[in-house]
Design a protein around this motif. Sequence first.
Motif, PDB file in Angstrom:
ATOM      1  N   GLY A 145      10.242  10.031   7.782  1.00 33.65           N
ATOM      2  CA  GLY A 145      11.508   9.875   7.085  1.00 33.65           C
ATOM      3  C   GLY A 145      11.475   8.847   5.967  1.00 33.65           C
ATOM      4  N   ILE A 146      12.544   8.817   5.197  1.00 35.88           N
ATOM      5  CA  ILE A 146      12.645   7.930   4.043  1.00 35.88           C
ATOM      6  C   ILE A 146      12.600   6.465   4.474  1.00 35.88           C
ATOM      7  CG2 ILE A 146      14.081   7.226   2.096  1.00 35.88           C
ATOM      8  CD1 ILE A 146      12.937  10.009   1.724  1.00 35.88           C
ATOM      9  N   GLN A 147      13.365   6.122   5.499  1.00 39.31           N
ATOM     10  CA  GLN A 147      13.384   4.729   5.972  1.00 39.31           C
ATOM     11  C   GLN A 147      11.983   4.278   6.377  1.00 39.31           C
ATOM     12  OE1 GLN A 147      16.340   2.360   6.521  1.00 39.31           O
ATOM     13  NE2 GLN A 147      14.409   1.296   6.155  1.00 39.31           N
ATOM     14  N   GLU A 148      11.269   5.129   7.077  1.00 42.78           N
ATOM     15  CA  GLU A 148       9.917   4.783   7.516  1.00 42.78           C
ATOM     16  C   GLU A 148       8.992   4.608   6.308  1.00 42.78           C
ATOM     17  OE1 GLU A 148      11.854   7.083   8.810  1.00 42.78           O
ATOM     18  OE2 GLU A 148      12.122   6.380  10.865  1.00 42.78           O
ATOM     19  N   MET A 149       9.156   5.454   5.291  1.00 44.19           N
ATOM     20  CA  MET A 149       8.338   5.318   4.086  1.00 44.19           C
ATOM     21  C   MET A 149       8.627   3.992   3.385  1.00 44.19           C
ATOM     22  SD  MET A 149       8.104   7.835   0.746  1.00 44.19           S
ATOM     23  CE  MET A 149       9.874   7.731   0.393  1.00 44.19           C
ATOM     24  N   TYR A 150       9.902   3.646   3.243  1.00 44.18           N
ATOM     25  CA  TYR A 150      10.263   2.365   2.637  1.00 44.18           C
ATOM     26  C   TYR A 150       9.601   1.216   3.399  1.00 44.18           C
ATOM     27  CZ  TYR A 150      13.992   3.861  -0.629  1.00 44.18           C
ATOM     28  OH  TYR A 150      14.702   4.389  -1.671  1.00 44.18           O
ATOM     29  N   SER A 151       9.704   1.259   4.712  1.00 44.16           N
ATOM     30  CA  SER A 151       9.145   0.178   5.528  1.00 44.16           C
ATOM     31  C   SER A 151       7.639   0.064   5.346  1.00 44.16           C
ATOM     32  CB  SER A 151       9.484   0.399   7.007  1.00 44.16           C
ATOM     33  OG  SER A 151      10.879   0.296   7.221  1.00 44.16           O
ATOM     34  N   GLN A 152       6.956   1.210   5.284  1.00 44.76           N
ATOM     35  CA  GLN A 152       5.508   1.164   5.088  1.00 44.76           C
ATOM     36  C   GLN A 152       5.166   0.587   3.721  1.00 44.76           C
ATOM     37  OE1 GLN A 152       3.263   4.691   6.068  1.00 44.76           O
ATOM     38  NE2 GLN A 152       1.477   4.004   4.920  1.00 44.76           N
ATOM     39  N   TYR A 153       5.966   0.940   2.733  1.00 43.51           N
ATOM     40  CA  TYR A 153       5.714   0.404   1.398  1.00 43.51           C
ATOM     41  C   TYR A 153       5.839  -1.121   1.391  1.00 43.51           C
ATOM     42  CZ  TYR A 153       6.235  -0.853  -3.460  1.00 43.51           C
ATOM     43  OH  TYR A 153       6.074  -1.478  -4.665  1.00 43.51           O
ATOM     44  N   TYR A 154       6.943  -1.635   1.922  1.00 42.11           N
ATOM     45  CA  TYR A 154       7.136  -3.085   1.915  1.00 42.11           C
ATOM     46  C   TYR A 154       6.098  -3.792   2.781  1.00 42.11           C
ATOM     47  CZ  TYR A 154      11.547  -2.165  -0.459  1.00 42.11           C
ATOM     48  OH  TYR A 154      12.488  -1.750  -1.360  1.00 42.11           O
ATOM     49  N   ASP A 155       5.716  -3.177   3.881  1.00 42.67           N
ATOM     50  CA  ASP A 155       4.660  -3.753   4.715  1.00 42.67           C
ATOM     51  C   ASP A 155       3.344  -3.847   3.930  1.00 42.67           C
ATOM     52  OD1 ASP A 155       6.402  -3.975   6.836  1.00 42.67           O
ATOM     53  OD2 ASP A 155       5.624  -2.233   7.925  1.00 42.67           O
ATOM     54  N   THR A 156       3.077  -2.823   3.128  1.00 41.33           N
ATOM     55  CA  THR A 156       1.830  -2.805   2.354  1.00 41.33           C
ATOM     56  C   THR A 156       1.862  -3.863   1.252  1.00 41.33           C
ATOM     57  OG1 THR A 156       1.594  -0.439   2.831  1.00 41.33           O
ATOM     58  CG2 THR A 156       0.235  -1.336   1.063  1.00 41.33           C
ATOM     59  N   VAL A 157       3.004  -4.029   0.596  1.00 47.57           N
ATOM     60  CA  VAL A 157       3.111  -5.091  -0.408  1.00 47.57           C
ATOM     61  C   VAL A 157       2.920  -6.448   0.254  1.00 47.57           C
ATOM     62  CG1 VAL A 157       4.578  -6.183  -2.145  1.00 47.57           C
ATOM     63  CG2 VAL A 157       4.616  -3.698  -1.892  1.00 47.57           C
ATOM     64  N   GLN A 158       3.489  -6.623   1.433  1.00 49.68           N
ATOM     65  CA  GLN A 158       3.292  -7.876   2.168  1.00 49.68           C
ATOM     66  C   GLN A 158       1.811  -8.084   2.474  1.00 49.68           C
ATOM     67  OE1 GLN A 158       6.045  -8.746   5.365  1.00 49.68           O
ATOM     68  NE2 GLN A 158       4.435  -9.694   6.578  1.00 49.68           N
ATOM     69  N   MET A 159       1.124  -7.024   2.861  1.00 52.43           N
ATOM     70  CA  MET A 159      -0.313  -7.123   3.119  1.00 52.43           C
ATOM     71  C   MET A 159      -1.070  -7.534   1.869  1.00 52.43           C
ATOM     72  SD  MET A 159      -0.785  -3.741   5.536  1.00 52.43           S
ATOM     73  CE  MET A 159      -2.574  -3.836   5.586  1.00 52.43           C
ATOM     74  N   SER A 160      -0.627  -7.032   0.712  1.00 54.45           N
ATOM     75  CA  SER A 160      -1.295  -7.385  -0.546  1.00 54.45           C
ATOM     76  C   SER A 160      -1.174  -8.882  -0.828  1.00 54.45           C
ATOM     77  CB  SER A 160      -0.719  -6.566  -1.710  1.00 54.45           C
ATOM     78  OG  SER A 160       0.541  -7.057  -2.152  1.00 54.45           O
ATOM     79  N   ILE A 161      -0.030  -9.453  -0.494  1.00 59.24           N
ATOM     80  CA  ILE A 161       0.182 -10.887  -0.708  1.00 59.24           C
ATOM     81  C   ILE A 161      -0.713 -11.700   0.220  1.00 59.24           C
ATOM     82  CG2 ILE A 161       1.895 -12.749  -0.484  1.00 59.24           C
ATOM     83  CD1 ILE A 161       4.031 -10.566  -1.194  1.00 59.24           C
TER      84      ILE A 161
END
Length: 267
Positions: A145-161
């Motif tokens: 779902g969309i919410q899960e995709m958003y969460s994965q995106y933000y988690d990945t940006v956090q991982m990049s930091i």
Amino acid sequence: MKRDGHIHTPFCPHGSSDPFELYIEKAIANGFDEITFTEHAPLPANFVDPTPEQDSGMNTAQLHNYFEQLQRLKESYKAQIKINIGLEIDYIVGYEAETRQFLNEYGKLLDDAILSVHFLKHDDEYYCIDFSEDVYLHFAEQVGGIQEMYSQYYDTVQMSIQADLGPFKPKRIGHPTLIHKFQLAHALQIDDKHQIEALFTLMMENGYELDLNSAGLSKPLCKEPYPPLDFVAFAQAIKLPIVFGSDAHTANDLHQHYTMISQKIKL
């Protein structure tokens, strides 16, 4: 000081052939004091670009020419404008070592750089999340779902930091709400306020800058900058450094929406 810190170039395989000089002369004419060319860096050699034309990053063989041309132009225009030599580096989960190796080799040639997330992973496959509406919606379906995709995106940006990419790791996070690019393609109202504010707080605490990216305003299914201006106010409140970036892939798009944004917030 007027600064545009996110500009693409004729070396972009999915951009335009507009020459560097066209961008530079326009920046000078518009009263900009500083610009950074941030071409998409070559992707890791062992990473398979999932886009149809496999044109997400520049060819490694062109890097020398890219740096050489920009060094010459930097010197030629130094009395009129400050030109920074930069790259936009992709953070790709699972390719941290390759990215660190690339930055160790070329980082010393950079004046400035951006670290961005364009690719998300599911079941050992990577998707270029901002490539098209179809890819975006298909990925959302794959992950639940969309919410899960958003969460994965933000988690990945956090991982990049938090990733160890070596001493030349970029200190500016590119378009950190890029997941909004096709937000009008779905009917859901996603509340990601907490995730964005947590991300910005993490950036501030770790000494990063925010790429205030105006390109989303020109995307028909987004119609807002990355991040939306309400979150820019939050970034300012917590003293997260902000750098405007037009993310121009043509000279015509250079500094797009700068005037409107600068009238609403202090850049």
